[in-house]
Scaffold this motif. Structure first.
Motif, short mmCIF file in Angstrom:
data_model
loop_
_atom_site.label_atom_id
_atom_site.label_comp_id
_atom_site.label_asym_id
_atom_site.label_seq_id
_atom_site.Cartn_x
_atom_site.Cartn_y
_atom_site.Cartn_z
N CYS A 34 1.34 -1.15 -0.25
CA CYS A 34 0.19 0.60 0.05
C CYS A 34 1.45 0.84 -0.69
O CYS A 34 1.42 1.27 0.90
CB CYS A 34 -0.87 -0.05 1.60
SG CYS A 34 -2.07 -1.20 1.58
N LYS A 36 0.41 5.77 -1.34
CA LYS A 36 0.00 6.71 -1.03
C LYS A 36 0.13 7.58 -1.48
O LYS A 36 1.51 8.40 -1.62
CB LYS A 36 -0.26 7.36 0.51
CG LYS A 36 -1.67 8.53 0.45
CD LYS A 36 -1.47 9.15 2.16
CE LYS A 36 -2.51 9.76 2.24
NZ LYS A 36 -3.45 10.94 1.46
N ASP A 41 -4.76 7.05 -2.59
CA ASP A 41 -4.27 6.04 -1.27
C ASP A 41 -4.33 4.13 -1.63
O ASP A 41 -5.74 3.30 -1.41
CB ASP A 41 -5.00 6.87 -0.18
CG ASP A 41 -4.46 5.70 1.51
OD1 ASP A 41 -4.18 4.78 0.85
OD2 ASP A 41 -4.36 6.58 2.21
N HIS A 43 -3.98 1.80 0.15
CA HIS A 43 -4.76 1.40 1.82
C HIS A 43 -6.56 1.22 1.39
O HIS A 43 -6.97 0.56 2.23
CB HIS A 43 -5.03 2.35 2.60
CG HIS A 43 -3.10 2.21 3.07
ND1 HIS A 43 -2.00 3.22 2.53
CD2 HIS A 43 -2.42 1.59 4.20
CE1 HIS A 43 -0.95 3.31 3.21
NE2 HIS A 43 -1.17 2.04 4.36
N VAL A 46 -7.34 -2.68 0.00
CA VAL A 46 -6.66 -3.71 0.10
C VAL A 46 -7.40 -4.96 0.17
O VAL A 46 -7.43 -5.97 0.28
CB VAL A 46 -6.34 -3.62 2.11
CG1 VAL A 46 -5.82 -4.77 3.26
CG2 VAL A 46 -5.08 -2.53 2.29
N CYS A 59 1.74 -2.05 4.18
CA CYS A 59 0.89 -0.78 4.46
C CYS A 59 1.80 0.42 5.68
O CYS A 59 2.53 -0.34 6.31
CB CYS A 59 -0.19 -1.31 4.85
SG CYS A 59 -0.66 -1.83 7.04
N LYS A 61 -0.33 1.97 7.59
CA LYS A 61 -1.28 3.07 8.81
C LYS A 61 -2.06 1.46 8.89
O LYS A 61 -1.86 0.33 7.79
CB LYS A 61 -1.82 3.82 7.63
CG LYS A 61 -2.83 3.88 7.28
CD LYS A 61 -3.79 5.22 6.23
CE LYS A 61 -4.84 4.59 5.40
NZ LYS A 61 -5.63 6.23 4.96
N VAL A 63 -4.50 -1.54 8.93
CA VAL A 63 -6.00 -1.54 7.62
C VAL A 63 -6.62 -3.14 7.78
O VAL A 63 -5.80 -3.72 8.91
CB VAL A 63 -5.32 -1.95 6.09
CG1 VAL A 63 -5.00 -0.04 5.54
CG2 VAL A 63 -4.09 -2.69 5.93
N THR A 69 0.30 -8.90 7.78
CA THR A 69 0.29 -7.81 7.26
C THR A 69 1.22 -7.04 8.15
O THR A 69 1.55 -7.32 9.28
CB THR A 69 -1.02 -6.54 8.09
OG1 THR A 69 -2.41 -7.38 7.31
CG2 THR A 69 -0.72 -4.98 7.96
#
Length: 73
Positions: A34, A36, A41, A43, A46, A59, A61, A63, A69
């Motif tokens: 992911c 941005k 974005d 994210h 996902v 990622c 942030k 998710v 992850t």
């Protein structure tokens, strides 16, 4: 083929066939990264990547994910 713990310093041992940043291009066994961007974005995509067979997510942030992850800065 690599394993996730070969690509990242982690204890997650899942096979990785390829690395994708576009959820539409994800194939079973791919790692979805992911990022941005200016207009999108990743994210937000996902769940689509997981439906297409992503075996893990990277990622920056939190998710919602049913696959392993890895959080990065």
């Amino acid at each position: 083929m690599k394993r996730l713990n070969e690509l990242y310093d982690c204890d997650i041992d899942v096979p990785i066939n390829g690395i994708k940043i576009n959820s539409n291009e994800v194939e079973p066994g791919d790692l979805f990264v992911c990022v941005k961007g200016v207009t999108a974005d990743r994210h937000d995509f996902v769940l689509d990547a997981i439906k297409r067979g992503a075996s893990a997510i990277v990622c920056s942030k939190k998710v919602e994910s049913s696959v392993p992850t890895i959080m990065v800065e």
